[in-house]
Structure formats: C-alpha cells, structure tokens
Design a protein around this motif. Structure first.
Motif, PDB file in Angstrom:
ATOM      1  N   UNK A   1       0.849  -1.187   0.000  1.00 53.01           N
ATOM      2  CA  UNK A   1       0.000   0.000   0.000  1.00 53.01           C
ATOM      3  C   UNK A   1       0.887   1.239   0.000  1.00 53.01           C
ATOM      4  N   UNK A   2       0.782   2.063  -1.010  1.00 55.78           N
ATOM      5  CA  UNK A   2       1.647   3.236  -1.136  1.00 55.78           C
ATOM      6  C   UNK A   2       1.133   4.378  -0.253  1.00 55.78           C
ATOM      7  N   UNK A   3       2.075   5.114   0.316  1.00 58.73           N
ATOM      8  CA  UNK A   3       1.696   6.260   1.133  1.00 58.73           C
ATOM      9  C   UNK A   3       1.571   7.512   0.269  1.00 58.73           C
ATOM     10  N   UNK A   4       0.848   8.510   0.822  1.00 61.92           N
ATOM     11  CA  UNK A   4       0.699   9.796   0.126  1.00 61.92           C
ATOM     12  C   UNK A   4       1.931  10.677   0.296  1.00 61.92           C
ATOM     13  N   UNK A   5       2.466  10.666   1.504  1.00 56.59           N
ATOM     14  CA  UNK A   5       3.645  11.495   1.754  1.00 56.59           C
ATOM     15  C   UNK A   5       4.453  10.927   2.912  1.00 56.59           C
ATOM     16  N   UNK A   6       5.763  11.173   2.867  1.00 58.10           N
ATOM     17  CA  UNK A   6       6.701  10.729   3.898  1.00 58.10           C
ATOM     18  C   UNK A   6       7.573  11.925   4.253  1.00 58.10           C
ATOM     19  N   UNK A   7       7.663  12.243   5.534  1.00 52.34           N
ATOM     20  CA  UNK A   7       8.439  13.390   5.972  1.00 52.34           C
ATOM     21  C   UNK A   7       9.340  13.004   7.131  1.00 52.34           C
ATOM     22  N   UNK A   8      10.609  13.418   7.075  1.00 54.73           N
ATOM     23  CA  UNK A   8      11.530  13.252   8.196  1.00 54.73           C
ATOM     24  C   UNK A   8      12.260  14.582   8.363  1.00 54.73           C
ATOM     25  N   UNK A   9      12.055  15.212   9.515  1.00 57.53           N
ATOM     26  CA  UNK A   9      12.643  16.519   9.778  1.00 57.53           C
ATOM     27  C   UNK A   9      13.582  16.449  10.975  1.00 57.53           C
ATOM     28  N   UNK A  10      14.713  17.156  10.877  1.00 58.82           N
ATOM     29  CA  UNK A  10      15.627  17.336  11.994  1.00 58.82           C
ATOM     30  C   UNK A  10      15.649  18.821  12.328  1.00 58.82           C
ATOM     31  N   UNK A  11      15.182  19.145  13.541  1.00 58.95           N
ATOM     32  CA  UNK A  11      15.060  20.549  13.950  1.00 58.95           C
ATOM     33  C   UNK A  11      14.294  21.364  12.910  1.00 58.95           C
ATOM     34  N   UNK A  12      13.235  20.757  12.347  1.00 56.17           N
ATOM     35  CA  UNK A  12      12.381  21.444  11.386  1.00 56.17           C
ATOM     36  C   UNK A  12      12.867  21.406   9.957  1.00 56.17           C
ATOM     37  N   UNK A  13      14.090  20.909   9.700  1.00 59.59           N
ATOM     38  CA  UNK A  13      14.631  20.849   8.340  1.00 59.59           C
ATOM     39  C   UNK A  13      14.269  19.511   7.690  1.00 59.59           C
ATOM     40  N   UNK A  14      13.585  19.546   6.554  1.00 60.29           N
ATOM     41  CA  UNK A  14      13.189  18.331   5.836  1.00 60.29           C
ATOM     42  C   UNK A  14      14.421  17.664   5.218  1.00 60.29           C
ATOM     43  N   UNK A  15      14.647  16.383   5.563  1.00 60.23           N
ATOM     44  CA  UNK A  15      15.827  15.671   5.061  1.00 60.23           C
ATOM     45  C   UNK A  15      15.456  14.315   4.451  1.00 60.23           C
ATOM     46  N   UNK A  16      14.162  14.064   4.237  1.00 52.53           N
ATOM     47  CA  UNK A  16      13.735  12.741   3.778  1.00 52.53           C
ATOM     48  C   UNK A  16      14.355  12.366   2.434  1.00 52.53           C
ATOM     49  N   UNK A  17      14.634  13.348   1.568  1.00 51.89           N
ATOM     50  CA  UNK A  17      15.189  13.037   0.247  1.00 51.89           C
ATOM     51  C   UNK A  17      16.655  12.588   0.333  1.00 51.89           C
ATOM     52  N   UNK A  18      17.281  12.760   1.491  1.00 49.34           N
ATOM     53  CA  UNK A  18      18.685  12.392   1.656  1.00 49.34           C
ATOM     54  C   UNK A  18      18.852  11.033   2.351  1.00 49.34           C
ATOM     55  N   UNK A  19      17.741  10.334   2.649  1.00 49.14           N
ATOM     56  CA  UNK A  19      17.832   9.045   3.325  1.00 49.14           C
ATOM     57  C   UNK A  19      18.373   7.996   2.352  1.00 49.14           C
ATOM     58  N   UNK A  20      19.379   7.294   2.772  1.00 53.15           N
ATOM     59  CA  UNK A  20      19.986   6.251   1.948  1.00 53.15           C
ATOM     60  C   UNK A  20      19.018   5.079   1.804  1.00 53.15           C
ATOM     61  N   UNK A  21      18.827   4.581   0.584  1.00 54.15           N
ATOM     62  CA  UNK A  21      17.900   3.474   0.339  1.00 54.15           C
ATOM     63  C   UNK A  21      18.242   2.272   1.221  1.00 54.15           C
ATOM     64  N   UNK A  22      17.199   1.709   1.836  1.00 57.09           N
ATOM     65  CA  UNK A  22      17.370   0.503   2.647  1.00 57.09           C
ATOM     66  C   UNK A  22      17.850   0.744   4.058  1.00 57.09           C
ATOM     67  N   UNK A  23      18.040   2.030   4.447  1.00 62.81           N
ATOM     68  CA  UNK A  23      18.599   2.306   5.779  1.00 62.81           C
ATOM     69  C   UNK A  23      17.552   2.680   6.825  1.00 62.81           C
ATOM     70  N   UNK A  24      16.327   2.946   6.393  1.00 62.70           N
ATOM     71  CA  UNK A  24      15.319   3.455   7.335  1.00 62.70           C
ATOM     72  C   UNK A  24      14.690   2.324   8.141  1.00 62.70           C
ATOM     73  N   UNK A  25      14.743   2.442   9.471  1.00 61.84           N
ATOM     74  CA  UNK A  25      14.112   1.499  10.392  1.00 61.84           C
ATOM     75  C   UNK A  25      13.458   2.285  11.518  1.00 61.84           C
ATOM     76  N   UNK A  26      12.158   2.107  11.686  1.00 62.53           N
ATOM     77  CA  UNK A  26      11.410   2.780  12.754  1.00 62.53           C
ATOM     78  C   UNK A  26      10.656   1.735  13.559  1.00 62.53           C
TER      79      UNK A  26
END
Length: 450
Positions: A1-26
């Motif tokens: 199921x595809x999501x509409x949007x994914x956001x990851x911010x550090x101190x309010x700065x959007x950095x989701x486009x810089x996440x290395x493929x395969x590295x995200x674990x929550x």
C-alpha cells in the motif's frame, strides 16, 4: 500500500530526500519507547544542495500519511551519530554519511537523578509525578502542563532516598504500583494514566488467510512461560498480626488446562510482596497478575504492507497455524523502507486476557471507513441524546469531552477547549446527506441506498 507522503525533519529541516535506500528502520512501541535508525547522505562540497550536519540531542519528527490521514507519527531526539567520509570519486561523488539513531523523549527522565530525599504520607502517585515534573523535567524542555497526569494509586507512604534513583526509575515504580503507564508524548507532555485507557480496536483490519490485507509472512510462538490460572500473593504482616494473603483463580482456565494437559489443570504461582499489609491490596495484586498472565502466551509476528500502529487490537484468524479468531494486542511495529513510496510493517502481536470482554473504541483509517461508520451513526442521530452521541464519538477520539447536537448540526468540544462545528444537509426523508466542517469548510457526502 503506497503512502501519500513521507516526511523526516531534523530541527524542522526536511531531510527525507537524503535518506539512503534501505537504511530506514522505525520501531513504534505501545509504551511509546520508539526508536529510529536511518542514514543520511550528502556531498562533501557545502556549496552543493544538502543539509546541515546533525547534532546529538536535536529533535527528529517523522510523519507518514496514507489516504490523507496521518497514520505514522514519531518524535524523539538524536542519541547516536556515526559519521563517515567517502573520498572516492570527484566532486558530487565525494560524500558524507551520517548513521543516526533516535530515541523517544522517554529517555529524558533517565538522565536526571532525584537529588533530595522525599518522604510522602497518604499521597496519590500522580501528585508525586507532578512534583518530579516541576522539579526536574520542565528544565529539560518537557511541558509544565499536567493535563494528562491522573491520580493513580493512593499511597499510604512513599520514600525516595537522595541520589539513589533516576526520575525514570521512580516513574516506573509509581506506574507499576498504579497499574499505569507513563510516557512523554509528541508535544513533550508527560502522560501518567491507566494502561488501557485509550486502547482501540481496528475495524476492517481482520487478518485471515483470505484477507484483503495481503501478508507476506506469519510466525506463531506459544509458551507456558509466566502462565498461571491460580495466583497466590503473600504479603507482609497486617494490623492483626497475621500474614496478608490472597488467592485468585480462573475456573474456566483450570478446566481448559485439565482437558488439554491432564491432571488437575492447576498452574499456581506465588508472588511475594512483603510491602503489602492490607487485604484489599493483596486481592488487587492477585487479580492484576491473573489477568496479565492468565492465558497461554501466544506471540505472533506478521509481516504486511498495510499501515498499522501499536497499542490497538487486531483480529486474527489463521486456522492452518492453529489460531482461531481472536483479538491480539499490537505491542510493537517495526517499519522499514520496502519499495518506492511503500513501507514494510512487521507486527509483534500478543494475546492479552484483559481485553477479551472489553467494548473498545474503533479506529478509522480511511475516508471510506469514516463514511461507512458515520453513515450508520448519523442515520440514528435524532433519536440519541447528547450524552449518547458523546459516548459514540469518544470511541474514536478520546480527547472529546462533550457533543452538543441540534437539528442542523453539532458542536464537538475537546479536552483542550477547542471546538469543531459541523452542519448537516438532509434529504426529503430527513436523512443526513452531507456533513460540513464549519471550521475549515471541508465536507463529506453520505449516499443512501434506496
């Protein structure tokens, strides 16, 4: 199921486009002890578009939206950074990598020690929590508000010796005695409440072997570890000079185990609690332990592509693995990147006896579920009192304290004082066909079959 949007911010700065493929674990936890790991990659050249190097202690905010509804939200602080410099290549190919670990705000009380001796008599556990909040946590950035700190157990006496326990250890102890949980929420508010006060039931997420929710793998583990159907609690000396003792048993479970394993079917466990000197406390302790461990422990791991949050109940029916229809509590959800715009969800499920007969609130994950649910509710709305409507709404939003209904609409009042005004459009048969949120102008339509 595809999501509409994914956001990851550090101190309010959007950095989701810089996440290395395969590295995200929550990992989302029912007790809000969330953790997250990911790797950010950027060019060494600071003139090339990138992000500011992360720093320990910075706030991290993760939000994932499905079907225009926020399904995943996690906020915490950076607790570990591993930095790597890659010099191979030219220009943009020379990179910096930051392997980052984040932990929930729950880690903050563990770094403060109660520095002065505390002696309490006849006090609610919640009052001690409020005092710890004021003296130690507000200075660390935790909100001073006490909206979500309930009373908990009334303690005849409670002592904290100076420099012997962290604030987190005291909170753990007070929560355990009160049968509560504590955590620090997304708004940095300290919560101290009944463990199951806001547990919900997923409505359409029935996992079966013919389900619409495709699962990739399911694994079941059953064990008698910690199981008991008769609980004995041995306390200390009571006022009459005798040892306080309580025995609670589950007749149905004993009969079931007698049929299943032979013998008497009795599984007894003794809990020594010398600090208990009242019969009422011993009875409550025995009842609590029997409820907590009074079923064969069944743990299940299910891997799916459908978003589910921890802290709720999901119905499971896997007959080929010997699992008949039952409710299972979602303890943790491990989330990882699976494919473009898609996440993988590994659910850790466990059966809890305490939920068997509970009439729990229902969560609505999609706009279709929302429409279906309220079509049913609004169809009968003019025959319901304000109190009854309030009870129905509280099943899906525990922050609602009152609902005032009139012929043309309703006002929803929440715990924080905010209000939502809704207006109704009806057809010739006095059925509601449209609901408009007067606060933002958005509306939903309800179609009625003839």
């Amino acid at each position: 199921m595809k999501y509409n949007s994914f956001s990851l911010k550090i101190e309010g700065q959007e950095v989701s486009t810089f996440i290395k493929d395969g590295s995200f674990r929550l990992t989302l936890d029912a007790n809000y002890n969330n953790t997250c790991d990911f790797t950010l990659t950027r060019a060494i050249d600071s003139n090339i578009e990138g992000f500011a190097p992360p720093v320990l202690g910075q706030d991290v905010e993760i939000t994932v939206i499905y079907n225009n509804i926020t399904i995943i939200k996690s906020i915490g602080i950076i607790t570990r950074i591993n930095k790597r410099k890659i010099e191979a290549g030219l220009g943009i190919d020379k990179k910096l990598e930051f392997n980052i670990t984040c932990s929930a705000y729950n880690t903050i009380p563990s770094r403060r020690v109660v520095a002065t001796e505390k002696v309490y008599d006849n006090v609610y556990a919640g009052d001690i929590v409020k005092e710890l909040l004021t003296e130690y946590l507000v200075a660390e950035g935790i909100s001073a508000e006490i909206d979500y700190i309930d009373n908990g157990l009334q303690l005849l006496e409670y002592d904290i010796f100076a420099n012997t326990k962290t604030v987190a250890e005291v909170l753990d102890d007070l929560a355990s005695q009160s049968h509560y949980i504590w955590y620090i929420d997304y708004n940095k508010k300290l919560v101290f409440k009944n463990t199951y006060a806001e547990t919900i039931m997923y409505r359409k997420n029935l996992i079966t072997e013919t389900t619409d929710i495709e699962f990739l793998e399911a694994e079941i583990e059953e064990t008698t570890d910690d199981y008991r159907n008769r609980q004995i609690v041995v306390g200390g000396l009571g006022d009459d000079g005798y040892i306080v003792q309580s025995i609670k048993e589950d007749i149905e479970e004993i009969s079931k185990m007698k049929t299943q394993t032979g013998g008497t079917g009795i599984w007894e466990v003794i809990e020594n609690a010398t600090d208990i000197d009242l019969q009422e406390k011993a009875d409550a302790k025995a009842e609590f332990l029997l409820n907590k461990y009074g079923k064969i422990k069944t743990e299940m791991t299910v891997t799916i592509l459908y978003p589910v949050k921890p802290g709720g109940l999901i119905s499971v029916n896997l007959p080929t693995l010997g699992i008949d229809y039952n409710r299972y509590f979602v303890e943790t959800v491990n989330i990882s990147d699976f494919a473009p715009d898609e996440l993988l969800f590994e659910l850790k499920l466990v059966h809890k006896k305490i939920f068997e007969e509970e009439d729990l609130p229902i969560i609505l994950d999609t706009e279709d579920e929302f429409t279906d649910y309220f079509k049913e509710k609004f169809g009968k709305i003019e025959n319901l009192t304000n109190q009854k409507v309030t009870e129905e709404f509280q099943k899906i939003d525990s922050s609602i304290v009152n609902v005032v209904i009139s012929d043309g609409g309703m006002v929803i009042i929440r715990r924080d004082g905010s209000q939502t005004s809704l207006s109704f459009t009806k057809d010739g048969e006095n059925r509601i066909t449209n609901i408009t949120n007067n606060n933002n102008g958005k509306s939903i339509g309800i179609g009625w079959s003839e």
